[in-house]
Design a protein around this motif. Sequence first.
Motif, PDB file in Angstrom:
ATOM      1  N   LEU A 172      -3.288  -7.191  -1.853  1.00 38.72           N
ATOM      2  CA  LEU A 172      -3.126  -8.267  -1.452  1.00 38.72           C
ATOM      3  C   LEU A 172      -1.841  -8.596  -0.106  1.00 38.72           C
ATOM      4  CD1 LEU A 172      -3.822 -10.552  -4.036  1.00 38.72           C
ATOM      5  CD2 LEU A 172      -5.902  -9.791  -1.972  1.00 38.72           C
ATOM      6  N   ILE A 173      -0.781  -7.789  -1.132  1.00 36.40           N
ATOM      7  CA  ILE A 173       0.505  -7.324  -0.484  1.00 36.40           C
ATOM      8  C   ILE A 173       0.665  -6.888   0.918  1.00 36.40           C
ATOM      9  CG2 ILE A 173       2.255  -6.138  -0.534  1.00 36.40           C
ATOM     10  CD1 ILE A 173       2.588  -6.237  -3.791  1.00 36.40           C
ATOM     11  N   ALA A 174       0.012  -5.701   1.319  1.00 34.55           N
ATOM     12  CA  ALA A 174      -0.402  -5.501   2.924  1.00 34.55           C
ATOM     13  C   ALA A 174      -1.190  -5.923   3.493  1.00 34.55           C
ATOM     14  CB  ALA A 174      -0.984  -4.179   2.036  1.00 34.55           C
ATOM     15  N   GLY A 175      -1.986  -7.325   2.969  1.00 37.91           N
ATOM     16  CA  GLY A 175      -2.489  -8.505   3.928  1.00 37.91           C
ATOM     17  C   GLY A 175      -1.668  -9.611   3.958  1.00 37.91           C
ATOM     18  N   LYS A 176      -0.837  -9.496   3.798  1.00 36.53           N
ATOM     19  CA  LYS A 176       0.280 -10.860   3.782  1.00 36.53           C
ATOM     20  C   LYS A 176      -0.206 -11.618   2.492  1.00 36.53           C
ATOM     21  CE  LYS A 176       2.203  -7.346   6.421  1.00 36.53           C
ATOM     22  NZ  LYS A 176       3.948  -6.889   5.806  1.00 36.53           N
ATOM     23  N   GLU A 177      -1.274 -11.480   2.076  1.00 42.46           N
ATOM     24  CA  GLU A 177      -1.799 -12.787   0.920  1.00 42.46           C
ATOM     25  C   GLU A 177      -1.408 -13.211  -0.673  1.00 42.46           C
ATOM     26  OE1 GLU A 177      -4.133 -15.481   1.471  1.00 42.46           O
ATOM     27  OE2 GLU A 177      -3.855 -14.787   4.045  1.00 42.46           O
ATOM     28  N   PHE A 178      -0.009 -11.934  -0.753  1.00 42.75           N
ATOM     29  CA  PHE A 178       0.306 -12.496  -2.083  1.00 42.75           C
ATOM     30  C   PHE A 178       1.994 -12.610  -1.876  1.00 42.75           C
ATOM     31  CE2 PHE A 178       1.022 -11.217  -6.664  1.00 42.75           C
ATOM     32  CZ  PHE A 178      -0.021 -11.777  -7.632  1.00 42.75           C
ATOM     33  N   GLN A 179       2.701 -11.869  -2.587  1.00 36.97           N
ATOM     34  CA  GLN A 179       4.169 -12.211  -2.116  1.00 36.97           C
ATOM     35  C   GLN A 179       5.045 -10.874  -1.704  1.00 36.97           C
ATOM     36  OE1 GLN A 179       5.236 -11.111  -7.218  1.00 36.97           O
ATOM     37  NE2 GLN A 179       6.259 -12.215  -6.102  1.00 36.97           N
ATOM     38  N   ASP A 180       5.689 -10.958  -1.350  1.00 37.12           N
ATOM     39  CA  ASP A 180       6.701  -9.195  -1.047  1.00 37.12           C
ATOM     40  C   ASP A 180       7.468  -8.985  -1.806  1.00 37.12           C
ATOM     41  OD1 ASP A 180       7.687  -7.617   0.448  1.00 37.12           O
ATOM     42  OD2 ASP A 180       7.397  -7.919   2.462  1.00 37.12           O
ATOM     43  N   MET A 223      -5.948   7.583   5.661  1.00 32.93           N
ATOM     44  CA  MET A 223      -7.077   6.629   5.778  1.00 32.93           C
ATOM     45  C   MET A 223      -6.698   5.409   5.362  1.00 32.93           C
ATOM     46  SD  MET A 223      -9.521   7.172   8.040  1.00 32.93           S
ATOM     47  CE  MET A 223      -9.412   5.362   8.954  1.00 32.93           C
ATOM     48  N   ALA A 224      -7.350   5.102   4.585  1.00 30.44           N
ATOM     49  CA  ALA A 224      -7.334   3.817   4.183  1.00 30.44           C
ATOM     50  C   ALA A 224      -5.778   2.931   4.439  1.00 30.44           C
ATOM     51  CB  ALA A 224      -6.980   3.648   2.531  1.00 30.44           C
ATOM     52  N   CYS A 225      -4.725   3.484   4.156  1.00 31.95           N
ATOM     53  CA  CYS A 225      -3.933   2.920   5.007  1.00 31.95           C
ATOM     54  C   CYS A 225      -4.179   2.200   6.767  1.00 31.95           C
ATOM     55  CB  CYS A 225      -2.441   3.559   5.194  1.00 31.95           C
ATOM     56  SG  CYS A 225      -1.471   4.153   3.787  1.00 31.95           S
ATOM     57  N   ILE A 226      -4.739   3.096   7.161  1.00 37.35           N
ATOM     58  CA  ILE A 226      -5.141   2.403   8.419  1.00 37.35           C
ATOM     59  C   ILE A 226      -5.684   1.495   8.884  1.00 37.35           C
ATOM     60  CG2 ILE A 226      -6.850   3.542  10.103  1.00 37.35           C
ATOM     61  CD1 ILE A 226      -5.350   6.662  10.414  1.00 37.35           C
ATOM     62  N   MET A 241      -6.422  -0.711   6.580  1.00 37.10           N
ATOM     63  CA  MET A 241      -5.408  -1.807   6.219  1.00 37.10           C
ATOM     64  C   MET A 241      -4.419  -2.686   7.377  1.00 37.10           C
ATOM     65  SD  MET A 241      -6.945  -3.042   3.452  1.00 37.10           S
ATOM     66  CE  MET A 241      -5.177  -3.794   2.413  1.00 37.10           C
ATOM     67  N   LEU A 242      -4.291  -1.626   8.145  1.00 37.61           N
ATOM     68  CA  LEU A 242      -3.265  -1.789   9.560  1.00 37.61           C
ATOM     69  C   LEU A 242      -4.324  -2.298   9.804  1.00 37.61           C
ATOM     70  CD1 LEU A 242      -1.000   1.132  10.052  1.00 37.61           C
ATOM     71  CD2 LEU A 242      -0.281  -0.813   9.438  1.00 37.61           C
ATOM     72  N   GLU A 243      -5.606  -2.221   9.872  1.00 41.28           N
ATOM     73  CA  GLU A 243      -6.205  -2.843  11.925  1.00 41.28           C
ATOM     74  C   GLU A 243      -6.973  -4.739  10.765  1.00 41.28           C
ATOM     75  OE1 GLU A 243      -8.624  -3.621  14.620  1.00 41.28           O
ATOM     76  OE2 GLU A 243      -6.699  -2.459  14.151  1.00 41.28           O
ATOM     77  N   THR A 279     -13.904  -1.692   7.708  1.00 44.33           N
ATOM     78  CA  THR A 279     -13.274  -0.578   8.327  1.00 44.33           C
ATOM     79  C   THR A 279     -14.262  -0.206   9.496  1.00 44.33           C
ATOM     80  OG1 THR A 279     -14.100   1.413   7.203  1.00 44.33           O
ATOM     81  CG2 THR A 279     -15.743   0.071   7.194  1.00 44.33           C
ATOM     82  N   PHE A 280     -13.735   0.663  10.112  1.00 43.08           N
ATOM     83  CA  PHE A 280     -14.413   0.837  11.330  1.00 43.08           C
ATOM     84  C   PHE A 280     -15.770   0.933  11.626  1.00 43.08           C
ATOM     85  CE2 PHE A 280      -9.609   2.333  11.233  1.00 43.08           C
ATOM     86  CZ  PHE A 280      -8.919   1.285  11.971  1.00 43.08           C
TER      87      PHE A 280
END
Length: 422
Positions: free
Chosen positions: A200-208, A265-268, A270-272, A409-410
């Motif tokens: 959720l942090i990575a997706g900007k949906e919680f807090q940073d 790979m999971a980071c990639i 989540m970036l997308e 996922t891709f």
Amino acid sequence: MLEKLMEITKNHHELFKYSIPLIASENVTSYAVRRFYLSDFGHRYAEGWIGKRFYQGCKYMDELEAFAVELTKKLFGCEHANVQPISGVTANLAAFFALTNPGDTIISVSVPDGGHISHDRFSAAGVRGLKVEHYPFDVDNMNIDVDATKRKVEKMDEKPKVFVLGASLFLFPHPVKELVEVAHEVGARVMYDGSHVLGLIAGKEFQDPIKEGADVVTASTHKTFPGPQRAVIMCKKELAKKIDHGVFPGVVSNHHIHSLAGYAMACIEMLEFGRDYARQIVRNAKALAEELYNLGYNVLCPHLEFTKSHQVAVDVSDFGGGDYVAKKLESCGIILNKNLLPWDDVKNADNPSGIRIGVQEVTRLGMKEDEMREIARFIDMALKDKKPIKDIKNEIKEFKSNFLTVKYTFEECPAYEFPKVV
């Protein structure tokens, strides 16, 4: 013997294929992530730091680790990242090694209030020899009471060296900014365990927590973050050497390079896809909570719209308690866990008042708000004995058969098929 092992594994896959998985600390990875588990990285050691290994043959393992660090910095905006910890508890222990000495005091959320066991004296904090105080907790709002914490810290003869934030039952963002001020006034560091909410942090949906001032962020990478079972530590640059030393040689030797490749790979992914995925997780959690509430269940914090994370907490005392409810739901094909609530005695952990529900895995399978309302109705049918267990289980199996593919996922892939190695 081989047949027995195959049977156990296939039965496990079948269990989850036709059940509704609602454990808040689990997720399902894509084939893109799983592919790296089978690489030769899984046979090798990379003991030490990038460019300073104790074995030869680490050239590409160095490149992989550097790439994983780069991706972590890009995804989370941190100054420094260590990607070597192999579990969330290992990451927390490494941070305690870096930030404290035996005999120091820390302050954290108690286990009944939702804190993780590793933040308490009977787990990682105790292994480090730390004294543990607990935050005053606002039960109505399921969060730390900042004003009461200020008063408590002012009265403490021995001030905490670390303020630990983050939780295991984690419905709402913690008051990071406010507690950073309190901590820094007494010379303490702030450590935020983001294991449950990392996706959720990575997706900007919680807090940073990094932008809000936390000195160190620890997190496992397999809950809302849909990666393999390992962990990461992020910190301010000034703490980099201490954190790295706390990890190695502190608590990690070889750090399971094959799952590190999966994490990259999971980071990639989540970036997308992270923003859409995280947004849908929170929408789903709210929809499930609201429907359960409308069906008459004691869902916590209705005045706060129940949750801002992937989790929903329900007091099921009227239905026999958390242990009874979790087992009954499992018999129908709904998998979740019992959970202590703030009014529970820790001595009654075997059958606490609550259950904890997480929607991140079913979201990964493509479920949305309508499916959450359907899941709430399945729960209601089971707990109010509206249908025989066998019938509910068959309905759930039919329902789940439409959601067996990993999304966000891709390349979409089967979620629960036992892979064949050619």
